[in-house]
Design a protein around this motif. Structure first.
Motif, short mmCIF file in Angstrom:
data_model
loop_
_atom_site.label_atom_id
_atom_site.label_comp_id
_atom_site.label_asym_id
_atom_site.label_seq_id
_atom_site.Cartn_x
_atom_site.Cartn_y
_atom_site.Cartn_z
N LEU A 396 1.03 -1.47 -0.08
CA LEU A 396 -0.12 0.37 -0.07
C LEU A 396 0.81 1.44 -0.11
O LEU A 396 0.36 2.81 -0.59
N TRP A 397 1.62 1.72 0.87
CA TRP A 397 3.30 2.44 0.91
C TRP A 397 3.57 2.36 -0.05
O TRP A 397 3.95 3.30 -0.90
N LYS A 398 3.83 1.71 -1.48
CA LYS A 398 4.59 1.58 -2.49
C LYS A 398 3.62 2.02 -3.45
O LYS A 398 4.38 2.51 -4.61
N GLU A 399 2.29 1.23 -3.53
CA GLU A 399 1.52 1.85 -4.92
C GLU A 399 1.37 3.54 -4.25
O GLU A 399 0.96 4.22 -4.84
N HIS A 400 1.17 3.97 -2.81
CA HIS A 400 0.98 5.37 -2.82
C HIS A 400 2.00 5.89 -1.85
O HIS A 400 1.86 5.96 -0.29
N ALA A 401 2.66 6.08 -2.24
CA ALA A 401 3.63 6.76 -1.54
C ALA A 401 4.00 8.47 -0.33
O ALA A 401 4.12 8.55 -0.31
#
Length: 480
Positions: A396-401
């Motif tokens: 999720l954090w890789k997709e929504h930096a």
């Protein structure tokens, strides 16, 4: 002094509703029942108290199940998630922006006794290009009419704490999935009732714990599950946040409802932010479970001292007698023998911290400030740089930096992931059993403190199904 709510660190993460124009009738409508809520057995009649006594005393005995478990039950797949929002104050009035920002979500109904708030929120909906939502502003029970609508899939409740139980109950009884801000409820019998209702109605009832979606929390989660900490031994979480100025500010909270809980309970009023992430690290309800809690509390001096220095004579707060411990410290033991420390302090001066610590046989992580010490990466008693472990970030954090919204983006990721699970027909990241477990320290810590730290049993809300390992928040990115 505190910064304005929109800028405040952690944006005052206890989700209190605020009225920019000062107290309104809502401070009466949605806090009138607080005097009898969440007080152990003190707010019940003698007959009700007798019926609720086993649960309120911390009995781990399972009531007779009224339905099949909700463990592993997916949402129904749907192209658009239709949302109804109850409570449009400080928390709900900002979270609506995130529901409107997620694709495939439509806000169809809004409820708040303060008409100015519903009008402001409704304008956001139409400005986002969606049809005008239905609004419910007629008294303290109009939320029931919202829950009864046939065009709502999910109800979100962001109101003062004492109303969460009844609103979650109404949503479930009307066939809606429901998510509430923490705490889920304030008595063990209420927690059991929501577990039973979720099972009986086949609808999910969730504690929307945003801190579980923090970047550090999700990174530590994946590292723990990959074995980088070795065998897990201990963890810690907290809500340590100086709220004195906000609790005495009538423009931030609508009326004194938040402060008044310090006149009713001595225990940890807000364990979820610290407990939820650590419970995820340790797979509680997924191979381990919390079995007992022991709590101690300091004298209640901070709020009275602040009032003496800052509040004028004649202010209504001078009629209040504070009993809530300035600092509560609780120890939770799990079935596998692990230890979890929980702390709560909102009434003395200190920097913000959720502690967020995890230790195992290969090392540990500690937050505020973030630091890590793992073998074989680190040695010589020197902390390592947690930033070097960015490869362990959750998808999720890789997709929504750089996610939008408050609290560093965790609010948006919570809403995005929940709505994604509903659209795609996935099992939610956490369920009613997690919600009840994370909230149980509220009444149990109060009982423990009043019993000089005596351990209190934490109910097994899963009725034995915790023994089976199953997925949680450490999810794989789904195919759209």
């Amino acid at each position: 002094m505190h910064e304005a709510p929109a800028q405040h660190h952690d944006a005052h993460n206890d989700r209190g509703d605020a009225n920019e124009a000062g107290p309104s009738r809502r401070s009466v409508l949605w806090t009138a029942g607080a005097a009898g809520a969440g007080l152990g057995l003190g707010g019940l009649s003698s007959t009700q108290a007798a019926a609720a006594a086993p649960a309120a005393a911390g009995s781990a005995a399972s009531p007779t199940a009224t339905g099949k478990t909700m463990i592993g039950v997916p949402f129904e797949r749907r192209g658009t998630v239709r949302v109804g929002i109850i409570g449009l104050g400080n928390r709900g009035g900002s979270m609506i922006d995130l529901f409107l920002a997620v694709p495939g979500v439509r806000v169809v109904a809004l409820c708040d006794p303060v008409t100015e708030k519903t009008a402001k929120a409704a304008a956001k909906v139409t400005a986002a290009g969606q049809p005008a939502p239905a609004v419910y502003t007629h008294g303290e029970h109009d939320y029931e009419n919202l829950c009864a609508r046939g065009d709502i899939d999910f109800v979100y409740a962001a109101t003062p704490w004492d109303r969460h139980f009844e609103m979650a109950k109404a949503a479930l009884l009307h066939g809606k999935h429901v998510g509430v801000e923490c705490p889920l409820a304030l008595r063990l019998d209420q927690l059991w009732e929501l577990v039973d209702l979720s099972e009986r109605t086949r609808r999910h009832c969730m504690q929307l714990e945003n801190c579980c979606y923090g970047r550090n929390e999700m990174r530590v989660l994946r590292m723990a599950h990959a074995g980088l900490f070795g065998e897990l031994l201990h963890g810690a979480g907290a809500y340590v946040h100086d709220l004195r100025g906000l609790m005495f500010d009538p423009k931030y909270y609508e009326g004194p409802w938040r402060r008044l809980w310090h006149t009713r309970l001595r225990g940890d009023l807000y364990p979820n932010h610290g407990f939820g992430p650590v419970a995820n690290y340790m797979d509680l309800n997924r191979g381990d479970r919390a079995v007992r809690i022991s709590s101690i509390g300091t004298p209640a001096l901070g709020l009275a001292a602040y009032r003496k220095e800052h509040m004028p004579a004649g202010d209504p707060s001078w009629k209040e007698s504070y009993i809530g411990s300035d600092r509560t410290i609780s120890l939770v033991q799990t079935a596998r023998g692990r230890a979890i420390r929980l702390e709560h302090d909102v009434s003395t001066p200190h920097p913000y911290s959720r502690i967020n610590s995890l230790g195992g046989t290969k090392g540990l992580f500690e937050d505020y400030p973030e630091r890590i010490y793992l073998e074989p990466d680190h040695s010589n008693d020197e902390w390592g740089d947690f930033g070097t472990y960015a490869q362990w970030d959750h998808w999720l954090w890789k997709e929504h930096a750089n996610p939008p919204g408050g609290h560093g983006g965790m609010d948006y990721l919570l809403v995005f992931r929940l709505m994604q699970c509903m659209r795609l027909g996935l099992v939610p990241d956490f369920d009613v059993y997690d919600a009840a477990t994370w909230t149980a320290p509220v009444p149990l810590s109060d009982l423990s403190i009043k019993a000089n730290g005596a351990p209190q049993e934490i109910p097994d809300f899963t009725r034995g199904l915790w023994k089976k390992a199953r997925p949680g928040m450490d999810s794989q990115k789904p195919q759209e």
